[in-house]
Design a protein around this motif. Structure first.
Motif, short mmCIF file in Angstrom:
data_model
loop_
_atom_site.label_atom_id
_atom_site.label_comp_id
_atom_site.label_asym_id
_atom_site.label_seq_id
_atom_site.Cartn_x
_atom_site.Cartn_y
_atom_site.Cartn_z
N ARG A 23 0.85 -1.19 0.00
CA ARG A 23 0.00 0.00 0.00
C ARG A 23 0.89 1.24 0.00
N ILE A 24 0.29 2.38 -0.26
CA ILE A 24 1.04 3.64 -0.21
C ILE A 24 1.04 4.15 1.24
N GLY A 25 2.25 4.46 1.72
CA GLY A 25 2.37 5.00 3.07
C GLY A 25 2.50 6.50 3.09
N LYS A 26 3.08 7.03 2.02
CA LYS A 26 3.20 8.49 1.88
C LYS A 26 3.15 8.83 0.40
N ASN A 61 -2.64 -8.79 9.45
CA ASN A 61 -2.05 -9.36 8.25
C ASN A 61 -0.88 -8.49 7.78
N SER A 62 0.07 -9.12 7.13
CA SER A 62 1.33 -8.45 6.77
C SER A 62 1.11 -7.36 5.73
N GLN A 63 1.73 -6.20 5.96
CA GLN A 63 1.60 -5.04 5.08
C GLN A 63 2.97 -4.42 4.83
N ILE A 64 3.17 -3.90 3.62
CA ILE A 64 4.30 -3.01 3.33
C ILE A 64 3.74 -1.71 2.80
N TYR A 65 4.12 -0.60 3.45
CA TYR A 65 3.69 0.73 3.05
C TYR A 65 4.84 1.40 2.32
N GLY A 71 11.56 5.89 1.85
CA GLY A 71 11.22 5.16 3.06
C GLY A 71 10.15 4.11 2.81
N HIS A 72 10.10 3.09 3.64
CA HIS A 72 8.98 2.16 3.61
C HIS A 72 8.83 1.54 4.99
N VAL A 73 7.62 1.07 5.27
CA VAL A 73 7.30 0.51 6.58
C VAL A 73 6.66 -0.84 6.37
N LEU A 74 7.13 -1.85 7.10
CA LEU A 74 6.46 -3.14 7.04
C LEU A 74 5.94 -3.50 8.43
N THR A 75 4.80 -4.18 8.44
CA THR A 75 4.19 -4.65 9.68
C THR A 75 3.70 -6.07 9.48
N ALA A 83 10.47 0.20 10.27
CA ALA A 83 10.36 1.40 9.43
C ALA A 83 11.73 1.71 8.84
N PHE A 84 11.84 1.59 7.51
CA PHE A 84 13.11 1.77 6.80
C PHE A 84 13.22 3.18 6.23
N LYS A 85 14.44 3.69 6.23
CA LYS A 85 14.67 5.04 5.71
C LYS A 85 15.99 5.08 4.95
N THR A 86 15.99 5.83 3.86
CA THR A 86 17.22 6.08 3.11
C THR A 86 18.05 7.15 3.82
N LYS A 87 19.33 6.89 4.00
CA LYS A 87 20.24 7.91 4.52
C LYS A 87 20.80 8.66 3.32
N LEU A 88 20.40 9.88 3.16
CA LEU A 88 20.63 10.58 1.90
C LEU A 88 22.10 10.76 1.56
N ASP A 89 22.98 10.85 2.58
CA ASP A 89 24.41 10.98 2.25
C ASP A 89 25.07 9.63 1.99
N GLY A 90 24.31 8.53 2.21
CA GLY A 90 24.82 7.20 1.91
C GLY A 90 25.93 6.71 2.81
N LYS A 91 26.15 7.37 3.95
CA LYS A 91 27.29 7.03 4.81
C LYS A 91 26.80 6.60 6.20
#
Length: 422
Positions: A89-92, A222-226, A231-235, A248-256
């Motif tokens: 599903r869409i989370g944002k 039931n299992s969901q991925i937003y 970013g994305h969130v799974l439950t 809840a996963f997030k991209t670190k924009l500087d990659g470090k």
């Protein structure tokens, strides 16, 4: 009763992969000792998932492993969601422009993985089931490997506590920060150490009754991925449906990731800042987990030393496939060693294992990173096109889940037989 093989294997590392391998070796009458650095068997992290391929691998190593899994496993709460891996599903929304935006909670795809659907096993509980299958004289604790050397035809292990041990072969199952990997590849090899994947995650556990009140029964049980930008969130439910696991996963924009620690404390304010516009969060203060994986190693063995599981191919968790690959490794390696009758043939078994397992397991590492780009609308070909995302999501993991493991076993045996005939 089958005759015991005339060689002894040292297994370094007592996680899920090392335990499954040890069980497989013992079932094939191969003498082994399991060396674990900790003072007792223990697993960090609340949950681990296994695809249908991993469950079939458990059965083929020893049906008792699969029975232990079934005792521990939590599945989706609704019977009609039994085969569902995740609903996406869409989370944002991906766009600030109202005419281009997609509403939060917009349904994207129902991804099915087959009989088991999304599975969750508490690591410690599953570990307990595996430990029951190993005689008490097999494991030795407080044995953190330091060095390996050859002593004639034997391999000598030196541990940090000053003790030594001898074996005909060593199999490194010592995880993502593997000492055996560094020994095998060399301390300065480009692939000796794991690298930051560019993502980090918040993890939390929430009582199911709280989640049901907040989200409703379907989304809670039931299992969901937003999905969302960067970013994305799974439950999914754990503990037989008593608790929801949230990651809840997030991209670190500087990659470090410059901190030596991979797990750091955080606050609810940190989560809210990272997931602004995602509709709030039920997570309280939690830890941040940096996600690392391994660059592809050019080999999983050298001489009498071999790598298995995360020591060989640590992966990000975005396909829920990393632990399953360790169990596939354990199946193939224990089967190959069970085919030989002399320590002189150990390297042939290791070579056939490397030939069979390295391409598949390293592809899991690559495609796991790619999965996160799709979930976070970063894939250059898909972006925020939900129709394209749906088509790909529904099929992209089939090659992992539908693997014919009996055929993989036979290919590994054939590779070893070809090697022996040369």
């Amino acid at each position: 009763m089958a005759q015991q093989r005339p060689f002894h294997v040292a297994v370094c590392g007592g996680g899920i992969g090392g335990l499954c391998l040890t069980i497989g070796l013992l079932r094939r009458n191969i003498a082994c000792t399991l060396y674990e650095a900790a003072p007792a068997f223990a697993e960090i992290g609340a949950g681990v998932s296994f695809g249908p391929n991993a469950v079939r691998a458990m059965e083929l190593i020893d049906p008792e492993i699969a029975k232990g899994f079934e005792k521990c496993v939590t599945l989706n709460g609704w019977p009609e969601k039994k085969e569902t891996w995740f609903d996406f599903r869409i989370g944002k929304t991906h766009s600030e422009d109202e005419k281009d935006s997609v509403a939060v909670d917009t349904y994207v795809a129902n991804v099915k993985s087959g009989e088991w659907g999304q599975t969750s096993v508490h690591r410690a509980h599953f570990l307990d089931e595996l430990v029951k299958l190993i005689p008490k004289n097999v494991p030795k604790f407080g044995k953190r490997l330091n060095e390996i050397s050859m002593a004639g035809e034997k391999v000598l292990l030196k541990f940090e506590d000053g003790t030594k041990a001898e074996a005909d072969a060593i199999i490194g199952c010592d995880g993502i920060k593997s000492r055996t990997r560094k020994i095998l590849l060399g301390e300065d090899h480009f692939a000796a150490n794991a690298v930051f994947s560019g993502k980090y995650a918040y993890r939390g556990l929430i009582p199911m009754n709280i989640v049901v009140n907040a989200l409703g029964d379907e989304l809670a049980r039931n299992s969901q991925i937003y999905m969302g930008p960067q970013g994305h969130v799974l439950t999914f439910p754990i503990e037989k449906g008593k608790t929801m696991n949230v990651v809840a996963f997030k991209t670190k924009l500087d990659g470090k990731w410059e901190d030596q620690k991979w797990v750091l404390p955080s606050t609810k304010e940190d989560v809210l800042k990272d997931f602004l516009g995602w509709g709030g969060t039920l997570l309280e203060s939690t830890d941040i987990w940096a996600l690392f994986d391994h660059p592809p190693a050019p080999t999983y063995y050298e001489g009498r030393l071999c790598l298995l599981g995360d020591a060989a191919h640590a992966s990000t968790p975005h396909q829920g496939a990393g632990a399953g690959q360790a169990i596939e490794d354990a199946l193939i390696l224990s089967d190959l060693l069970g085919q030989i009758t002399s320590s002189a043939n150990i390297e042939q078994a290791f070579r056939a294992y490397d030939t069979t397992r390295r391409p598949r397991s390293q592809l899991v590492v690559t495609t796991s990173r790619e999965a996160s780009y799709i979930y976070e609308m970063e894939d250059k070909d898909i972006g925020a096109d939900l129709n394209k995302a749906k088509k790909l999501l529904e099929t992209r993991c089939r090659w992992i889940w539908d693997e014919n493991l009996n055929l993989q076993v036979m290919k590994a045996r054939d590779a070893m037989a070809t090697e022996s005939s040369l």
